[in-house]
Design a protein around this motif. Sequence first.
Motif, PDB file in Angstrom:
ATOM      1  N   GLY A 277      -0.027   4.851   5.670  1.00 18.06           N
ATOM      2  CA  GLY A 277      -1.272   4.343   5.093  1.00 18.06           C
ATOM      3  C   GLY A 277      -1.471   4.956   3.718  1.00 18.06           C
ATOM      4  O   GLY A 277      -0.739   5.852   3.313  1.00 18.06           O
ATOM      5  N   SER A 362      -6.428   3.628   8.274  1.00 16.65           N
ATOM      6  CA  SER A 362      -5.027   3.227   8.116  1.00 16.65           C
ATOM      7  C   SER A 362      -4.567   2.224   9.175  1.00 16.65           C
ATOM      8  O   SER A 362      -3.373   2.034   9.365  1.00 16.65           O
ATOM      9  CB  SER A 362      -4.127   4.460   8.120  1.00 16.65           C
ATOM     10  N   TRP A 364      -3.382  -1.130  10.519  1.00 22.06           N
ATOM     11  CA  TRP A 364      -2.636  -2.224   9.886  1.00 22.06           C
ATOM     12  C   TRP A 364      -2.942  -3.518  10.624  1.00 22.06           C
ATOM     13  O   TRP A 364      -2.889  -3.563  11.850  1.00 22.06           O
ATOM     14  CB  TRP A 364      -1.143  -1.895   9.952  1.00 22.06           C
ATOM     15  N   TYR A 371      -3.936  -3.710   5.181  1.00 21.32           N
ATOM     16  CA  TYR A 371      -4.814  -2.678   5.736  1.00 21.32           C
ATOM     17  C   TYR A 371      -6.258  -3.118   5.449  1.00 21.32           C
ATOM     18  O   TYR A 371      -6.747  -2.919   4.336  1.00 21.32           O
ATOM     19  CB  TYR A 371      -4.576  -1.336   5.040  1.00 21.32           C
ATOM     20  N   LEU A 374      -8.912   0.032   4.401  1.00 19.42           N
ATOM     21  CA  LEU A 374      -8.504   1.142   3.532  1.00 19.42           C
ATOM     22  C   LEU A 374      -9.679   1.795   2.839  1.00 19.42           C
ATOM     23  O   LEU A 374      -9.709   3.006   2.641  1.00 19.42           O
ATOM     24  CB  LEU A 374      -7.521   0.659   2.463  1.00 19.42           C
TER      25      LEU A 374
END
Length: 381
Positions: A277, A362, A364, A371, A374
Amino acid sequence: MSDTNTLTAASRRSFIKAAGAGTAAAAFGAVSLTARAASDIKFDAEYDIVVCGGGGGGLPCALFSRWLGNRVAILEKAGSVGGTAAKAAFWYWVPNNEPMRRAGIADPKPDYMRYVARLSRPEQYDPSQPKLGLSDWEYEMCEAIYDSASPAAELLASKGALVYRHEATVPDYWAELPEDKAPRGRVLFPKESLPSMSDGGRVAIRTMSAAARRDGIDIKTGYRVQKVLVDESGAVIGVEAMTEEGTLFRARAKKAVMFATGGFTHDPELRKNFLHGAVYGGCAAPTNEGDFVRISSALDVQLRNMNYSWMAPISLDKAIAKDGSLSGIFTPTGDSMLYVNKYGKRVVNEKLAYNEVCATFSQWDGAKGEYPNLTLISIWD
Ligand SMILES: Cc1cc2nc3c(=O)[nH]c(=O)nc-3n(C[C@H](O)[C@H](O)[C@H](O)COP(=O)(O)OP(=O)(O)OC[C@H]3O[C@@H](n4cnc5c(N)ncnc54)[C@H](O)[C@@H]3O)c2cc1C
């Protein structure tokens, strides 16, 4: 995601060499592995123990070494000691501590072991096994904390290096877990810290460094350790540091060199390659640039947990501006704030322990290939 534990020593070395190329950190790639007779090296000073880094780990380590009768030096890269610990609240977690025992709060070792084993290695945890599913060294490490943390806290206090206060109501981060049989009372604070406890680190560094000076530890600030010196038998015999003025300083260590030089928060290459990430920065001391990752890779020692960091949400603006005053958003106060992602969706329990909140950043989204969390936006009522 790459699991750094699967990298071989050789591939890690080549990565580090590549990462350091063309940067100031390249000096660390020149770590001497050439066997040299100790008599060939001109040392500027000699000690029993050389502690590299004068922060949260280094200062107590130096004090304990000194109180065992050793000649001790601390070599600190920054202009003053303290490191990240100087920014910390400095709550320190001491199972079965003396005030708990005095207050009759039971904290038996088998229960403590189940609690920390479950949290340290959740994927291996098995309470039916004698070592709870941990490897030998993991089990011993957890035991050492139970056995040594309270005597260490008492010794620091009795020497006036770190006098604590205790508030029996402070809960553990995972106080609700069934394994946690002593959910309150394990936390100690520097005694003189403010009621808000925000300055605990400054207090602890002040009192520990005063004790270090009083008891004859040689503290050298502005000394960046860059090399471990090894003799022809492979034994570590000292370190080489670069001073702020640009001169080399070689310290002989008759018994041991200890590294307590913090993490790699402020090295974007190391962050990118070891963590998954995007991590935009962090609130560790700016001198936490992963020097030990480079130094230790040349020594072929085993690094652990390189793919994991203890995190807190931080203010993005300050992180990007590399603002040294940056701190973590540990516990958002009140009940009127939500974190939402870029789609305006609430994605996390804001009141989780801060490190746990960070797992959300982080996450996904495999379908969208992005992401989505984020950056989270805090919305206040
Ligand atoms: C805002 C904040 C609050 C926190 N609150 C708490 C808390 O309440 N309780 C808790 O347990 N933890 C807390 N932490 C975390 C805690 O501060 C760190 O885990 C701890 O300081 C780590 O200790 P360390 O010795 O590894 O690193 P540091 O304390 O950062 O010390 C490392 C030292 O090594 C020096 N150094 C680096 N490279 C070299 C080199 N090449 N040569 C010589 N010296 C070098 C650095 O300058 C630094 O002084 C907090 C952290 C932050 C940022």
